[in-house]
Enzyme design. Structure first.
Site, short mmCIF file in Angstrom:
data_model
loop_
_atom_site.label_atom_id
_atom_site.label_comp_id
_atom_site.label_asym_id
_atom_site.label_seq_id
_atom_site.Cartn_x
_atom_site.Cartn_y
_atom_site.Cartn_z
CD GLU A 1 -6.95 -5.84 0.51
OE1 GLU A 1 -5.74 -5.74 0.70
OE2 GLU A 1 -7.56 -5.17 -0.36
CE1 TYR B 1 -4.41 -1.02 -0.28
CE2 TYR B 1 -3.31 -3.01 0.51
CZ TYR B 1 -4.40 -2.39 -0.09
OH TYR B 1 -5.46 -3.14 -0.52
C1 HEM Z 1 -6.46 2.10 -1.58
C2 HEM Z 1 -5.75 1.59 -2.56
C3 HEM Z 1 -6.33 0.75 -3.68
C4 HEM Z 1 -7.50 0.90 -4.37
C5 HEM Z 1 -8.58 1.95 -4.17
C6 HEM Z 1 -7.55 -0.17 -5.37
C7 HEM Z 1 -8.58 -0.37 -6.27
C8 HEM Z 1 -8.66 -1.43 -7.13
C9 HEM Z 1 -9.79 -1.71 -8.01
C10 HEM Z 1 -11.04 -0.87 -8.12
C11 HEM Z 1 -9.51 -2.84 -8.69
C12 HEM Z 1 -10.40 -3.54 -9.74
C13 HEM Z 1 -11.19 -4.59 -9.02
C14 HEM Z 1 -12.23 -5.27 -9.89
O1 HEM Z 1 -13.17 -4.64 -10.31
O2 HEM Z 1 -12.08 -6.45 -10.13
C15 HEM Z 1 -8.22 -3.30 -8.26
C16 HEM Z 1 -7.58 -4.41 -8.73
C17 HEM Z 1 -6.25 -4.68 -8.53
N1 HEM Z 1 -5.45 -4.06 -7.60
FE1 HEM Z 1 -5.95 -2.56 -6.37
N2 HEM Z 1 -6.41 -0.92 -5.25
C18 HEM Z 1 -5.64 -0.39 -4.24
C19 HEM Z 1 -4.42 -0.86 -3.81
C20 HEM Z 1 -3.68 -1.82 -4.46
C21 HEM Z 1 -2.33 -2.20 -4.13
C22 HEM Z 1 -1.54 -1.64 -2.95
C23 HEM Z 1 -1.94 -3.14 -5.04
C24 HEM Z 1 -0.59 -3.83 -5.16
C25 HEM Z 1 0.50 -3.18 -5.39
C26 HEM Z 1 -3.06 -3.36 -5.93
C27 HEM Z 1 -3.08 -4.27 -6.97
C28 HEM Z 1 -4.19 -4.59 -7.72
C29 HEM Z 1 -4.19 -5.58 -8.79
C30 HEM Z 1 -2.98 -6.38 -9.25
C31 HEM Z 1 -5.49 -5.64 -9.29
C32 HEM Z 1 -6.00 -6.51 -10.44
C33 HEM Z 1 -5.63 -5.73 -11.64
C34 HEM Z 1 -5.55 -6.45 -12.93
O3 HEM Z 1 -5.55 -7.68 -12.96
O4 HEM Z 1 -5.43 -5.72 -13.89
N3 HEM Z 1 -4.09 -2.56 -5.55
N4 HEM Z 1 -7.74 -2.44 -7.31
#
Ligand code: HEM
Ligand SMILES: Cc1cc2nc3c(=O)[nH]c(=O)nc-3n(C[C@H](O)[C@H](O)[C@H](O)COP(=O)(O)OP(=O)(O)OC[C@H]3O[C@@H](n4cnc5c(N)ncnc54)[C@H](O)[C@@H]3O)c2cc1C
Length: 404
Positions: free
Chosen positions: A137, A95
């Protein structure tokens, strides 16, 4: 807790960031992957290229920021994202990396408009939002690991059987390499598969819905080969089809996802799918007839024709034996399909058909398929007066907006 001044700054700057939303998040990803290329092991590269993930993350951050003083409101959204994060293995230590680069991107895109005060306020707000994700989480990791048959991270599963279900869809039956118990799942949930492709620098993680009933000693996924478009062939689906065979090992994380069948509800159930979107629907179909034998169930599947129609015999047989009304729609039937009466309706699933053949207003709808199919279903159902709470759906990619 954030002080009033900080909350005020956040709320008044959300519209500015929204305006620059995608530019900021595109810049953010570029900066982050430059400094932390190891994160390319987790992120889907194709989603990056198509901007789908950018839109999803931007939307979520601004939605959260709007409710920064009342984050309770967005907990359901946080949970949905957290399921995906948990299944991918996103950890608390990730994060601050995202936060740091998001702030760098805001600064870079807004230039002088991003005063120290604004950057400080967003730093604090991100911290609060990140804490909400991290705590949701943490509970999910705990449950995944400590439930019966659960495990931490990715566990080796042997491909016990590989079965071609149509010209484009192949099922993989997965059994744990250690031969111990596996976690149960709710119908509609998915697993993540992590692939290490020889010669490739990064690992690739993708989600696949479980396509058979829960409560067995294997997981089944049914994968569509993403190819033959003007875009590059899909990395993971083609590798699974071409190179993963019986006896090979796949790395799998514990089932996740909040697109699950509500078996407390007794209203008539309509399961609607297009193409490979049928995978979660089969799991729901097989579950509902066992748990709710008196519930009225309609299974509607749309495909181009029998060539690409997966698991046809399995569903036909199952529906016949369990008194399920099942309808097959082909939009491009072959001569053979016509001759052998392989489908019920020619064309797409329309509002008129739904109106004439179902008691739409009293039913619960679950659907999944290509985005245009899902948009059409969503629009049709709303026009038929079906309430939002009766409509449930799954995106086979980052969640988008069906009303746009
Ligand atoms: C407060 C912080 C964060 C928010 C608001 C956020 C938001 C999101 C959202 C909206 C999705 C799409 C989910 C869906 O509809 O399936 C997503 C997916 C994902 N997030 Fe986050 N996220 C955050 C932090 C993180 C962090 C810290 C990481 C890792 C470094 C991360 C890695 C990912 C990955 C790998 C995906 C799937 C993306 C893909 O396969 O293209 N996220 N996140
Ligand atoms: C919850 C969930 C459940 C799912 N369940 C299933 C399931 O049951 N069965 C199933 O088959 N799939 C399912 N999916 C989809 C699956 O996770 C993968 O997205 C899918 O298999 C494609 O992955 P890939 O690696 O083959 O393609 P990727 O390499 O990720 O490419 C994805 C698409 O982008 C295109 N593309 C690649 N590069 C570019 C570019 N530069 N510009 C434009 N387009 C590009 C490709 O042609 C392809 O169509 C599910 C997804 C989710 C989120």
């Amino acid at each position: 807790m954030l002080d009033n001044k900080t909350v005020e700054i956040i709320k008044s700057t959300v519209p500015v960031l929204e305006q620059h939303g995608e530019t900021i998040t595109t810049t953010f990803y570029q900066l982050m992957f430059r400094n932390h290329p190891e994160l390319l092991n987790i992120f889907n590269h194709a989603n990056q290229k198509q901007g789908r993930q950018q839109r999803a993350l931007a939307g979520a951050v601004y939605a959260a920021a709007k409710y920064i003083d009342n984050l309770e409101v967005i907990i359901p959204v946080v949970k949905q994202i957290a399921h995906k994060h948990r299944s991918l293995g996103i950890k608390p230590e990730h994060y601050p990396i995202v936060g740091k680069h998001l702030l760098m991107a805001i600064k870079e895109v807004l230039g002088e408009a991003a005063t120290d005060e604004i950057i400080e306020a967003w730093g604090q707000a991100y911290g609060v939002i990140a804490d909400a994700f991290i705590s949701v989480e943490a509970e999910m990791y705990d449950e995944a690991e400590n439930q019966h048959g659960g495990w931490e991270g990715f566990r080796g599963f042997v491909v016990d059987r590989k079965v071609a279900e149509s010209e484009v869809i192949t099922s993989f039956y997965l059994k744990p390499e250690d031969q111990r118990e596996i976690a149960d799942f709710k119908p509609g949930q998915y697993i993540s598969i992590k692939l290490e492709i020889p010669g490739e620098k990064f690992t690739h993680i993708r989600q696949y819905s479980l396509s058979d009933a829960p409560g067995q000693d294997f997981y089944r996924i049914s994968v569509k080969r993403e190819a033959n478009t003007q875009n590059p062939d899909g990395v993971v689906s083609n590798y699974l089809h071409d190179h993963i065979n019986e006896g090979d090992i796949l790395k799998v994380s514990v089932p996740a996802g909040d697109f699950v069948l509500d078996t407390q509800n007794t209203s008539p159930l309509v399961l609607l799918s297009g193409g490979v979107g049928l995978t979660p629907m089969i799991s729901m179909l097989k579950t509902v007839v066992n748990l709710q034998p008196n519930r009225k169930v309609t299974f509607i599947h749309a495909a181009a024709n029998s060539g690409v129609h997966a698991l046809r015999d399995e569903i036909e047989e199952f529906s016949k034996n369990h008194n399920v009304s099942s309808y097959v729609f082909y939009d491009s039937p072959t001569e053979e399909d016509r001759k052998n009466h392989r489908f019920d309706v020619e064309g797409f699933v329309t509002k008129e058909w739904l109106q004439n053949n179902l008691h739409a207003g009293e039913s619960e709808f679950y659907f999944c398929g290509p985005v245009p199919f899902m948009k059409a279903m969503n629009r049709a159902l709303k026009e038929l007066g079906v309430h939002e709470e009766q409509i449930h759906f799954e995106f086979f990619g980052p969640k988008g907006d069906l009303d746009q």
